[in-house]
Design a protein around this motif. Structure first.
Motif, PDB file in Angstrom:
ATOM      1  N   UNK A 111       1.096  -1.480  -0.279  1.00 39.22           N
ATOM      2  CA  UNK A 111      -0.113   0.257  -0.280  1.00 39.22           C
ATOM      3  C   UNK A 111       0.856   1.004  -0.251  1.00 39.22           C
ATOM      4  N   UNK A 112       1.657   1.363   0.719  1.00 36.81           N
ATOM      5  CA  UNK A 112       3.131   2.180   0.792  1.00 36.81           C
ATOM      6  C   UNK A 112       3.129   2.408  -0.554  1.00 36.81           C
ATOM      7  N   UNK A 113       3.905   1.686  -0.998  1.00 35.55           N
ATOM      8  CA  UNK A 113       4.852   1.801  -2.535  1.00 35.55           C
ATOM      9  C   UNK A 113       3.698   2.444  -3.542  1.00 35.55           C
ATOM     10  N   UNK A 114       2.697   1.526  -3.333  1.00 32.16           N
ATOM     11  CA  UNK A 114       1.759   1.983  -4.632  1.00 32.16           C
ATOM     12  C   UNK A 114       1.024   3.353  -3.828  1.00 32.16           C
ATOM     13  N   UNK A 115       0.847   4.253  -2.666  1.00 30.72           N
ATOM     14  CA  UNK A 115       0.382   5.536  -2.484  1.00 30.72           C
ATOM     15  C   UNK A 115       1.629   5.998  -3.047  1.00 30.72           C
ATOM     16  N   UNK A 163      14.076  -0.117   0.033  1.00 25.78           N
ATOM     17  CA  UNK A 163      15.654   0.772   0.598  1.00 25.78           C
ATOM     18  C   UNK A 163      15.527   1.740  -0.690  1.00 25.78           C
ATOM     19  N   UNK A 164      16.361   2.794  -0.693  1.00 26.49           N
ATOM     20  CA  UNK A 164      16.800   2.947  -2.311  1.00 26.49           C
ATOM     21  C   UNK A 164      15.719   3.707  -2.966  1.00 26.49           C
ATOM     22  N   UNK A 165      14.654   4.573  -1.824  1.00 26.42           N
ATOM     23  CA  UNK A 165      13.759   5.105  -2.212  1.00 26.42           C
ATOM     24  C   UNK A 165      13.858   6.775  -3.214  1.00 26.42           C
ATOM     25  N   UNK A 166      14.751   6.647  -3.228  1.00 28.23           N
ATOM     26  CA  UNK A 166      15.440   8.357  -3.882  1.00 28.23           C
ATOM     27  C   UNK A 166      14.826   8.929  -4.957  1.00 28.23           C
ATOM     28  N   UNK A 167      14.177   7.646  -5.933  1.00 29.10           N
ATOM     29  CA  UNK A 167      13.257   8.187  -6.830  1.00 29.10           C
ATOM     30  C   UNK A 167      11.486   8.072  -6.496  1.00 29.10           C
ATOM     31  N   UNK A 168      11.526   7.707  -5.217  1.00 31.54           N
ATOM     32  CA  UNK A 168       9.550   6.926  -4.413  1.00 31.54           C
ATOM     33  C   UNK A 168       8.920   8.367  -5.231  1.00 31.54           C
TER      34      UNK A 168
END
Length: 181
Positions: A9-13, A43-48
Motif C-alpha cells: 500500500x505504501x509503495x503504491x501510494x 530501500x533506495x527510495x530516492x525516486x519514490x
C-alpha cells in the motif's frame, strides 16, 4: 499478509517504481528465523513519490493503478493480488493511509517545514540548485529554464506537492470505483 499489504500500500501510494513494481530491485526479502515468515524491507527510495522519470510520464505515475501497480508480468504480485483476502486487507490499508497519512494538506505542511530548514544550505550550493529546489517544493507548474520540456539538468524539477495532490485524487477515485488508474 498484513505486513506485506502495508508494504505494498505504501509503495503504491508513493508510486515507487524503482522497485518490485518494475525492475525487481530496491528491496530486501528476508526469512525471519524465529517466525519462519518472509519480510520485505524497502530501500533506495530516492525516486519514490512518483519521481522515477525513467518509467512513464508524471501523469501516468500519478494515475498508476492501485490494483495492478506493476509493469509487465510479475508472477509473484499477480498471484498475491489474486487472493481475495489479501486484496481486502490491502484495501483497508490503502483506505486508512489515504485518510490519515497520505493527505495533501498534512504532507504539504511537512514539506514546507523541511524546506525551511534546508533552504539555506541548498542556496549555499548554487543558484541553480536553489531554483530546482524551489520548483520541487512549489505547487505552481514548473517549466524548464529553456521554456520547453527539456531533458537532463534543464528538465523541470519533480514537484512533490503536485504529485501528492494528483496521486491522492487518483487513489481516491480508484477506491471509489470511478477510475481504473
Amino acid at each position: 499478509m498484513d505486513e506485506f499489504a502495508r508494504f505494498l500500500a505504501v509503495e503504491v501510494l508513493l508510486s515507487s517504481y524503482d522497485s518490485l513494481f518494475s525492475n525487481g530491485q530496491n528491496f530486501y526479502l528476508y526469512l525471519d528465523p524465529k517466525s519462519n515468515k518472509f519480510g520485505f524491507i524497502p530501500w533506495d527510495l530516492d525516486v519514490a513519490w512518483g519521481g522515477f522519470f525513467l518509467l512513464g510520464t508524471t501523469k501516468e505515475r500519478e494515475r498508476a493503478s492501485i490494483w495492478h501497480p506493476w509493469v509487465g508480468q510479475n508472477r509473484f504480485l499477480e498471484r498475491v493480488m489474486a487472493v481475495e483476502e489479501f486484496r481486502r486487507i490491502y484495501r483497508v490499508h490503502l483506505e486508512d493511509f489515504s485518510a490519515r497519512l497520505f493527505v495533501p494538506e498534512r504532507l504539504y505542511r511537512r514539506i514546507d517545514e523541511v524546506a525551511e530548514v534546508i533552504r539555506s544550505p541548498i542556496a549555499a550550493e548554487s543558484d541553480f540548485r536553489l531554483a530546482k529546489f524551489e520548483q520541487a517544493v512549489s505547487d505552481k507548474p514548473a517549466v524548464s529554464s529553456s521554456g520547453r520540456n527539456s531533458q537532463g539538468a534543464n528538465r523541470p524539477a519533480h514537484q512533490l506537492k503536485r504529485f501528492i495532490k494528483n496521486r491522492a485524487i487518483s487513489v481516491r477515485q480508484q477506491l471509489d470505483g470511478k477510475s481504473k488508474g
